[in-house]
Design a protein around this motif. Structure first.
Motif, short mmCIF file in Angstrom:
data_model
loop_
_atom_site.label_atom_id
_atom_site.label_comp_id
_atom_site.label_asym_id
_atom_site.label_seq_id
_atom_site.Cartn_x
_atom_site.Cartn_y
_atom_site.Cartn_z
N ARG A 4 2.94 -20.92 -13.84
CA ARG A 4 3.68 -20.27 -12.75
C ARG A 4 4.51 -19.09 -13.23
NH1 ARG A 4 6.14 -21.23 -7.64
NH2 ARG A 4 5.32 -23.31 -7.38
N GLY A 5 5.03 -19.16 -14.45
CA GLY A 5 5.95 -18.14 -14.95
C GLY A 5 5.49 -16.70 -14.79
N PRO A 6 4.25 -16.38 -15.18
CA PRO A 6 3.80 -14.99 -15.01
C PRO A 6 3.78 -14.53 -13.56
CG PRO A 6 2.38 -16.14 -16.57
CD PRO A 6 3.28 -17.17 -15.95
N LEU A 7 3.41 -15.42 -12.64
CA LEU A 7 3.41 -15.03 -11.23
C LEU A 7 4.84 -14.84 -10.74
CD1 LEU A 7 1.83 -14.38 -8.68
CD2 LEU A 7 2.02 -16.81 -8.06
N THR A 8 5.75 -15.72 -11.13
CA THR A 8 7.15 -15.59 -10.72
C THR A 8 7.71 -14.25 -11.17
OG1 THR A 8 7.47 -17.98 -10.78
CG2 THR A 8 9.45 -16.61 -10.93
#
Length: 142
Positions: A4-8
């Motif tokens: 999720r981190g890269p999308l966030t």
């Protein structure tokens, strides 16, 4: 597996860049180490639905949900920023391409949609703060 981190990070960057206003991640945004002036946005990663694929599958899919809360001094400012947020995420060109690209490392974002617009909290306006929340969903492939 979908991280999720890269999308966030990509969504937060998109909101700040496309709206021209600061966007915090779960908290008040800072500008040069100081609290941002109103209006601003705050991004909250909510939940998601991973597809039924093995964790080692590099083509895994997920649908991830985010809330964007706008905070302003006046109702007109809050509406202005909420409109800019909605356009930043959803606006398309005449050919159907997204106006604002969303590049997330290792992910391909293939769908975006708005799930809800909760309107504005007018009760807090008497304290010179107006806030409103919108929720968006992004479908991604690894």
């Amino acid at each position: 597996m979908i991280d999720r981190g890269p999308l966030t990070a990509a969504v937060q960057d998109l909101l700040a860049r496309a709206t021209g206003r600061p966007c915090g991640l779960g908290e008040l945004p800072l500008v040069d180490g100081e609290p941002a002036e109103l209006p601003y946005a705050v991004l909250y990663p909510l939940g998601g639905t991973p597809a039924a694929t093995p964790f080692v599958d590099s083509w895994a899919e997920a649908t991830l949900t985010y809330q964007v809360t706008v905070v302003a001094r006046r109702m007109d400012q809050a509406e202005w920023l909420a409109d800019r947020v909605r356009r930043a995420v959803l606006q398309r060109t005449a050919s159907g391409a997204w106006v604002n690209g969303l590049e997330a490392s290792g992910l391909y974002v293939w769908a975006r949609r708005q799930l809800a617009d909760d309107g504005f909290d007018s009760e807090s306006a008497k304290d010179c703060v107006v806030s409103g929340a919108q929720r968006f969903q992004f479908s991604v492939t690894g």
